[in-house]
Design a protein around this motif. Structure first.
Motif, short mmCIF file in Angstrom:
data_model
loop_
_atom_site.label_atom_id
_atom_site.label_comp_id
_atom_site.label_asym_id
_atom_site.label_seq_id
_atom_site.Cartn_x
_atom_site.Cartn_y
_atom_site.Cartn_z
N SER A 16 -1.89 9.19 1.08
CA SER A 16 -1.09 9.58 -0.08
C SER A 16 -1.83 10.74 -0.73
O SER A 16 -3.03 10.65 -0.95
CB SER A 16 -0.99 8.42 -1.08
OG SER A 16 -0.53 7.26 -0.43
N TYR A 174 6.75 2.18 -1.31
CA TYR A 174 5.93 2.31 -0.11
C TYR A 174 6.36 1.33 0.99
O TYR A 174 6.46 1.70 2.15
CB TYR A 174 4.45 2.08 -0.51
CG TYR A 174 3.58 1.65 0.62
CD1 TYR A 174 3.24 2.54 1.64
CD2 TYR A 174 3.08 0.34 0.70
CE1 TYR A 174 2.45 2.14 2.71
CE2 TYR A 174 2.29 -0.07 1.75
CZ TYR A 174 1.97 0.83 2.76
OH TYR A 174 1.20 0.42 3.81
N VAL A 178 7.29 2.91 4.58
CA VAL A 178 6.32 2.77 5.67
C VAL A 178 6.96 2.11 6.90
O VAL A 178 6.70 2.49 8.04
CB VAL A 178 5.06 2.01 5.18
CG1 VAL A 178 5.32 0.54 4.99
CG2 VAL A 178 3.89 2.20 6.13
N ARG A 192 -5.44 0.86 9.63
CA ARG A 192 -5.56 1.28 8.22
C ARG A 192 -6.52 0.34 7.51
O ARG A 192 -6.99 -0.65 8.09
CB ARG A 192 -4.18 1.25 7.56
CG ARG A 192 -3.55 -0.11 7.54
CD ARG A 192 -2.12 -0.08 7.03
NE ARG A 192 -1.48 -1.38 7.10
CZ ARG A 192 -0.18 -1.58 6.95
NH1 ARG A 192 0.63 -0.56 6.71
NH2 ARG A 192 0.31 -2.80 7.03
N LYS A 233 -9.32 7.68 -4.23
CA LYS A 233 -9.36 9.11 -4.52
C LYS A 233 -9.46 9.33 -6.02
O LYS A 233 -9.93 10.33 -6.50
CB LYS A 233 -8.12 9.79 -3.97
CG LYS A 233 -8.06 9.71 -2.46
CD LYS A 233 -6.73 10.23 -1.96
CE LYS A 233 -6.43 9.68 -0.60
NZ LYS A 233 -5.27 8.81 -0.58
N1 GLU Z 1 -0.51 5.80 2.00
C1 GLU Z 1 -1.38 4.65 2.01
C2 GLU Z 1 -2.70 4.99 1.36
O1 GLU Z 1 -3.05 6.17 1.24
C3 GLU Z 1 -1.64 4.11 3.40
C4 GLU Z 1 -0.44 3.47 3.97
C5 GLU Z 1 -0.58 2.89 5.37
O2 GLU Z 1 -1.52 3.26 6.10
O3 GLU Z 1 0.27 2.09 5.72
O4 GLU Z 1 -3.42 4.09 0.97
#
Ligand code: GLU
Length: 296
Positions: A16, A174, A178, A192, A233
């Motif tokens: 993100s 999300y 996703v 992830r 972040k």
């Molecule tokens: N966009 C999510 C993040 O930056 C990760 C989503 C995923 O890997 O399913 O934490």
């Protein structure tokens, strides 16, 4: 792991753009990249820019540049979720037609009594009232086998409740995006951070409702700061250095339990050696651990 994975392996990193790439997200990127390369497959990047208010201008480009500086370049054009609202709406329509998605104007305050979870039936909001769309979740246990953690199980209704698919400000959630995108990109395994482990059962359930395939999953340990919080972040985490990527790459490899290829003087050689030696069984189990002292 090469034996049961062919070149049809498709992995992804899905940041993100809420800030620059930091050591914690480098670990997730590297884990997914190594796994894809070790399987002889493709590695994709998807920018999850679903939430404009939380975005930082220029972060997506800087994330891609920083990945490239650390030797990780996607094999296909980058997909941006901000361009895909019509796909998410089409999936939502499907869920509405099947009576799975319902409009809901319950406030956070109203849900306080049930620990923020939505489980009770609620009145249909007036057409003029801003409302979210939620998925009506049944009494059901969803289980899956994570490639590192093993079996993971969640009682959807008790632990998650009716979750949001589209927010009352019109932004897609999300969880819906996703699922739509992992299927659209033909992702065969999602690698992830373990902060998303408890989202996986509801994503698997949603895939089933939409008639989409379920990928395999591998959740990686999270890099935590000195207070035990995920190195996000938004926290003032140490920036990576595009002009000096080796120390961070070595630290990320160590964090993932992989041998440190000490004699490799450049990024390409280091990554090649790491791919050759990659072992999923050496990745520490995703239990809280601290940043290695001597990283970046
Ligand atoms: N966009 C999510 C993040 O930056 C990760 C989503 C995923 O890997 O399913 O934490």
């Amino acid at each position: 792991m090469r034996e049961d994975m062919s070149s049809s392996y498709r992995g992804r990193f899905a940041p993100s753009p809420t800030g620059d790439l930091h050591f914690g997200s480098l670990v997730a990127a590297l884990g997914s990249w190594l796994r894809a390369r070790a399987a002889g497959g493709s590695w994709l990047v998807r920018i999850e820019d679903l939430d404009p208010p939380r975005e930082v201008a220029g972060a997506a480009d800087r994330i891609l540049a920083m990945l490239a500086a650390h030797g990780m370049r996607p094999d296909e054009p980058v997909l941006c979720q901000s361009q895909r609202a019509s796909r998410y709406d089409a999936a939502l329509e499907q869920l509405i037609a099947r009576g799975i998605a319902f409009p809901c104007a319950c406030s956070r305050r109203q849900l306080e009594a049930s620990s923020g979870l939505h489980r009770a039936a609620c009145p249909r909001p007036e057409a003029t009232v801003a409302h979210a769309w939620r998925a009506r979740v049944p009494e059901l246990a969803v289980e899956f086998d994570d490639a590192r953690i093993g079996r993971y199980r969640q009682e959807l209704r008790r632990e998650v409740g009716d979750f949001v698919l589209k927010r009352n400000d019109g932004l897609h959630a999300y969880q819906l995006a996703v699922v739509v995108d992992d299927a659209a990109q033909g992702i065969s395994e999602v690698v992830r951070g373990a902060d998303l482990l408890d989202s996986t059962p509801r994503q698997i359930w949603l895939q089933r409702q939409l008639g989409l395939p379920t990928p395999r999953y591998l959740h990686l340990p999270l890099v935590l700061d000195e207070h035990g919080r995920k190195l996000g972040k938004s926290l003032a985490s140490q920036p990576l250095r595009a002009d000096d990527p080796l120390p961070a790459l070595r630290a990320a490899l160590r964090f993932l339990g992989q041998p440190d290829p000490t004699h490799c003087g450049d990024v390409t050689a280091l990554l090649q050696s790491a791919v050759a030696k990659f072992s999923v069984d050496s990745i520490p189990l995703p239990i809280p651990s601290r940043m290695p002292e001597d990283n970046v």
